[in-house]
Scaffold this active site. Structure first.
Site, mmCIF file in Angstrom:
data_model
loop_
_atom_site.group_PDB
_atom_site.id
_atom_site.type_symbol
_atom_site.label_atom_id
_atom_site.label_comp_id
_atom_site.label_asym_id
_atom_site.label_seq_id
_atom_site.Cartn_x
_atom_site.Cartn_y
_atom_site.Cartn_z
ATOM 1 N N ASN A 380 38.539 50.602 45.642
ATOM 2 C CA ASN A 380 37.687 50.818 44.474
ATOM 3 C C ASN A 380 36.668 49.671 44.421
ATOM 4 O O ASN A 380 36.712 48.742 45.248
ATOM 5 C CB ASN A 380 38.506 50.932 43.189
ATOM 6 C CG ASN A 380 39.332 49.684 42.886
ATOM 7 O OD1 ASN A 380 38.911 48.554 43.153
ATOM 8 N ND2 ASN A 380 40.525 49.872 42.334
ATOM 9 N N ASP A 450 45.265 57.222 44.081
ATOM 10 C CA ASP A 450 46.211 57.973 44.924
ATOM 11 C C ASP A 450 45.732 59.410 45.116
ATOM 12 O O ASP A 450 45.792 59.962 46.216
ATOM 13 C CB ASP A 450 47.602 57.986 44.275
ATOM 14 C CG ASP A 450 48.197 56.607 44.101
ATOM 15 O OD1 ASP A 450 47.859 55.718 44.896
ATOM 16 O OD2 ASP A 450 49.001 56.429 43.170
#
Length: 495
Positions: A380, A450
């Site tokens: 991220n 995820d």
């Protein structure tokens, strides 16, 4: 009764009492993963020559399983319980060594009995036969007298036989019952169905616990909200959530990770079975990683998180187990879900890269150097800043400057998730794209990363190109952040 190393003294005390009462105690052992008539015959034979039968059971952490990917099929608690229900079994002892010399030496049974062809050819003529039971007691006493090292490498040699005979005990063998063996039964299963998974998830598995409740007043003991818990839920977390998302997209998936010997592990195993996640377990002596979240019912806001964990390094034996799993499988994608809890090691990644299977990585910044030359790395924005050691602005210009450099330096495709600014892709060929995301209120970001990488893996296996796979991943993570807790994506939600 079931015993292990924690209460082995209690079992020893029982044996001493029985022996004082002139009862003969015998030991036999095995994995007993799938029970068959050969096992039943061994237990019957034990009762023919002794009064009390102790069955040694290879525990889930035994090195015995390291060369048997996918085994045990049933965990140690299940297998032990099955054994205690048999009329010819009095006690079960779970041991974690590969062979049982230590418990045999400590417990000092009057005899041991093994099923199989444990016969030394050089001593075959010295064996006594009592019906179908072979008595090798004199054989092992002769070996002790002559020096056991002389026979230690001969086929059929039993170290526990030496231990038992040295303590004055007897050694018996029961020939194999023709046509029955656990290995043969496993091989006769539908291996095509068992091995259909094209995706293997390797990483730090976790159990997510959610405690929901109402807040009506402050805690009188401290100036904090007092949560009256009304409901609790358990869900698969960490790398297990990646696997659960892949299953949610109707794609078979295998998962390998570390758990501990605790109640959280039992809940985790149950959830894997409920979700049809095929889990290859590496058992450790540390807690099963568990994240407990306390959530207020009205606004679904998280008030507190409590973590149960202890980092542990992946052992060499466990690394070999994972590599054998990959070697024996038919995987097209390996997803590394690295939460920096100990499952992922530099050596493991180095060996996995030799498989020439596409490796997708969602990793914590600390281990980024492990992942040069993999197919894809997906941090991220915050993690990307940590990876490059620079707190850049979340703008297209800054992302392009550093993203292209990272992809070139690491020789990998790079996908950076950027929150409400979508995602950016940088290919090994130094092409780049920015993917916008539809504005959506982030209700709960738990597990969104995820879902993102799981969807990319699923899409690549399904024939999508990287750009379209990332678009689907971006869409899927945008859907799950509108849900509460560790939720998974469903195929019908994407289209």
């Amino acid at each position: 009764m079931i015993y292990n190393k924690e209460n082995i003294q209690d079992l020893r005390d029982i044996i001493v009492t029985e022996q004082k009462n002139r009862k003969k105690v015998i030991w036999t052992n095995g994995c007993f993963d799938i029970m068959h008539p050969g096992h039943m015959r061994n237990f019957e034979a034990c009762k023919e020559v002794a009064d009390i039968v102790i069955v040694g059971l290879n525990g889930d952490a035994s090195p015995y399983w390291k060369t048997k990917p996918g085994r045990p099929i049933n965990n140690e608690n299940f297998r032990a319980k099955m054994l205690t229900e048999l009329k010819n079994v009095d006690f079960v002892y779970i041991f974690d060594d590969e062979t049982p010399e230590k418990p045999v030496d400590f417990l000092k049974p009057d005899a041991i009995l093994k099923g199989g062809d444990y016969i030394l050819e050089s001593k075959r003529d010295r064996i006594k036969k009592n019906g179908s039971i072979l008595d090798l007691t004199n054989v092992y006493r002769e070996i002790i007298a002559e020096g056991s090292e002389k026979y230690a490498h001969e086929k059929g040699y039993l170290e526990e036989g030496i231990v038992c005979a040295s303590n004055g005990g007897s050694v018996y063998i029961v020939p194999i019952v023709s046509g029955y063996s656990t290995t043969n039964i496993v091989e006769k299963m539908d291996t095509t169905k068992m091995r259909q998974s094209k995706i293997l998830v390797v990483g730090d598995v976790m159990l997510d616990r959610f405690d929901y409740g109402d807040v009506r007043r402050l805690n009188p003991e401290s100036p904090n909200p007092l949560l009256n818990v009304t409901k609790e839920e358990f869900r698969l977390g960490g790398s297990a959530n990646v696997a659960a998302n892949i299953l949610g997209l109707d794609e078979a998936c295998d998962l390998v990770g570390m758990t501990g010997r605790d109640l959280h592990r039992d809940i985790f195993i149950r959830l894997c079975k409920e979700k049809s996640v095929r889990f290859f377990e590496l058992l450790t002596n540390t807690p099963t990683i568990t994240k407990q979240r306390f959530i207020e019912n009205t606004y679904k806001q998280q008030l507190l998180r409590v973590d149960y964990e202890a980092s542990v390094k992946l052992s060499e034996a466990d690394e070999t187990y994972v590599l054998n799993l990959v070697k024996d499988g038919n995987y097209e994608i390996i997803i590394i879900s690295d939460y920096n809890k100990g499952m992922i090691s530099e050596k493991l990644i180095k060996e996995l890269k030799k498989s020439n299977i596409k490796i997708l990585v969602d990793a914590k910044p600390k281990n980024v150097e492990f992942f040069r030359d993999v197919y894809l790395v997906k941090p991220n924005f915050k993690e990307f800043c940590q990876m490059i050691g620079n707190d850049i602005e979340n703008t297209d210009e800054e992302i392009e400057k550093y993203g292209k450099a990272f992809a070139k330096e690491m020789n990998t495709n790079l996908v950076i998730t950027r929150g409400n600014k979508g995602a950016s892709i940088f290919t090994k060929d130094l092409e780049y794209f920015h993917i916008e995301t539809k504005a959506k209120e982030a209700f709960d970001v738990t597990g969104a990363g995820d879902t993102f990488i799981a969807t990319i893996g699923w899409a690549l296996v399904g024939g999508y190109n990287l750009f379209d796979a990332v678009k689907l991943g971006n869409k899927a993570s945008g859907i799950v952040i509108g849900k509460t807790g560790t939720e998974i994506i469903k195929k019908e939600e994407l289209f």
